[in-house]
Write a protein that holds these residues in place. Structure first.
Motif, PDB file in Angstrom:
ATOM      1  N   CYS A   1      61.922   6.081 -40.906  1.00  0.00           N
ATOM      2  CA  CYS A   1      61.155   5.577 -42.056  1.00  0.00           C
ATOM      3  C   CYS A   1      60.984   6.663 -43.122  1.00  0.00           C
ATOM      4  CB  CYS A   1      59.799   5.081 -41.562  1.00  0.00           C
ATOM      5  SG  CYS A   1      58.708   4.481 -42.852  1.00  0.00           S
TER       6      CYS A   1
ATOM      7  N   GLY B   1      62.913   6.518 -46.652  1.00  0.00           N
ATOM      8  CA  GLY B   1      61.887   5.913 -47.491  1.00  0.00           C
ATOM      9  C   GLY B   1      61.978   6.374 -48.935  1.00  0.00           C
TER      10      GLY B   1
ATOM     11  N   SER C   1      65.424   1.070 -41.553  1.00  0.00           N
ATOM     12  CA  SER C   1      64.947   1.742 -42.762  1.00  0.00           C
ATOM     13  C   SER C   1      66.089   2.062 -43.713  1.00  0.00           C
ATOM     14  CB  SER C   1      64.191   3.027 -42.402  1.00  0.00           C
ATOM     15  OG  SER C   1      62.961   2.735 -41.772  1.00  0.00           O
TER      16      SER C   1
ATOM     17  N   GLU D   1      67.413  -0.298 -46.570  1.00  0.00           N
ATOM     18  CA  GLU D   1      66.733  -0.355 -47.861  1.00  0.00           C
ATOM     19  C   GLU D   1      67.266   0.703 -48.824  1.00  0.00           C
ATOM     20  OE1 GLU D   1      64.698  -2.757 -48.359  1.00  0.00           O
ATOM     21  OE2 GLU D   1      64.148  -3.386 -46.325  1.00  0.00           O
TER      22      GLU D   1
ATOM     23  N   CYS E   1      58.328  -2.510 -40.433  1.00  0.00           N
ATOM     24  CA  CYS E   1      57.705  -3.045 -41.654  1.00  0.00           C
ATOM     25  C   CYS E   1      56.293  -2.487 -41.822  1.00  0.00           C
ATOM     26  CB  CYS E   1      57.677  -4.567 -41.623  1.00  0.00           C
ATOM     27  SG  CYS E   1      59.289  -5.345 -41.855  1.00  0.00           S
TER      28      CYS E   1
ATOM     29  N   GLU F   1      56.409   1.034 -43.035  1.00  0.00           N
ATOM     30  CA  GLU F   1      56.818   1.104 -44.441  1.00  0.00           C
ATOM     31  C   GLU F   1      55.795   0.483 -45.383  1.00  0.00           C
ATOM     32  OE1 GLU F   1      61.651   0.985 -43.545  1.00  0.00           O
ATOM     33  OE2 GLU F   1      60.660  -0.766 -44.423  1.00  0.00           O
TER      34      GLU F   1
ATOM     35  N   ARG G   1      56.261  -3.435 -47.312  1.00  0.00           N
ATOM     36  CA  ARG G   1      56.900  -3.703 -48.610  1.00  0.00           C
ATOM     37  C   ARG G   1      57.791  -4.939 -48.513  1.00  0.00           C
ATOM     38  NH1 ARG G   1      57.857   1.849 -48.050  1.00  0.00           N
ATOM     39  NH2 ARG G   1      60.076   1.485 -47.677  1.00  0.00           N
TER      40      ARG G   1
ATOM     41  N   LYS H   1      63.377  -8.223 -44.073  1.00  0.00           N
ATOM     42  CA  LYS H   1      64.014  -7.017 -43.531  1.00  0.00           C
ATOM     43  C   LYS H   1      65.266  -7.390 -42.724  1.00  0.00           C
ATOM     44  CE  LYS H   1      62.656  -3.159 -43.106  1.00  0.00           C
ATOM     45  NZ  LYS H   1      62.962  -1.931 -43.872  1.00  0.00           N
TER      46      LYS H   1
END
Length: 261
Positions: free
Chosen positions: A44, A48, A71, A74, A113, A116, A119, A125
């Motif tokens: 993460c 991130g 992660s 994203e 989730c 994080e 979001r 996800k």
């Protein structure tokens, strides 16, 4: 402890669904549950906001798992999971294609989730990861080109979790394997390595598999010899290494981020 496990034995005896049931049922007591809680915050943080990002990421030795990609999906537009075992790839494809009987990753996805800051929702996800994975490929990290015979453009990020200690029988092989991974990386590209510290074996179903004992010294040596500069290396100890020691004896995890110089 098992003798050094060869690829043929692994291919014939490793049951991906048993592996998932034994180690990746988040909420179930045991070493696998602890492994996820130790590693997921590192993923993460690494991928991130303000962390690693780019166009392409390849995951070397994905096994039948997705936890390591939740992660990074994203942060990268296209992700390519890979694995030595055909059965692992089939199990992974089963989840990606939403096929009946696929492993339920929902608790793990929810945990990520939450880390994080929610979001995205669990459903968002999962769909994001399925969307960015374009293909699942065979690989062998002991080959100079791990994707042989395929020739593909180099990647912005090479990720590998719980692969080196399972695929390599000696520390010299670890050094060679990381060099082979570096062949898939663009100049300036990133390498993310994660795995077990001091693990000599792990049991899947009724079958015991060997693991190569990893430590900070060999990690630093292998990455440096492969032309990477280490940005961060964190070692995190387990709360209770005696839990499930007969099944797996790892004492902690390592998480490394490096860039190719």
């Amino acid at each position: 402890m098992a003798d050094a496990t060869g690829g043929e034995f692994y291919e014939e005896n490793f049951e991906p669904r048993a592996y998932l049931d034994d180690y990746f049922n988040l909420g179930k007591d045991g070493a696998g549950n602890e492994y996820l809680k130790l590693t997921l915050p590192h993923f993460c943080k690494a991928f991130g906001p303000g962390g690693l990002s780019g166009d392409t990421l390849i995951d070397i030795g994905s096994g039948p798992t997705i936890y390591q990609l939740l992660s990074s999906c994203e942060a990268y537009k296209e992700i390519t999971p890979t694995d030595y075992s055909k059965r692992n790839r089939q199990e992974l494809e089963k989840w990606l294609k939403k096929e009946s009987g696929a492993f339920d990753w929902t608790p793990v996805v929810k945990f990520v989730c939450d880390l994080e800051g929610n979001r995205t929702s669990v459903t968002e996800k999962e769909e994001k990861l399925r969307r960015v994975v374009k293909q699942v490929l065979p690989c062998d990290i002991l080959k100079t080109n791990p994707l042989e015979p395929l020739l593909v453009p180099q990647f912005d990020c090479v990720l590998s979790s719980l692969c080196l200690e399972g695929a390599c029988k000696t520390h010299d092989e670890v050094c060679s394997a990381v060099k082979n991974m570096s062949n898939l990386s663009k100049p300036g590209g990133h390498l993310v390595l994660c795995g077990d510290i001091s693990c000599s074996h792990y049991q899947v179903g009724d079958v015991m598999f060997s693991a190569l004992v990893m430590n900070e010294e060999i990690l630093r040596k292998a990455v440096s010899e492969a032309g990477y500069t280490i940005d961060s290396l964190e070692l995190t100890s387990r709360d209770d290494p005696k839990v499930m020691q007969e099944t797996t004896d790892f004492t902690g995890i390592y998480f490394m981020v490096a860039h190719k110089t």
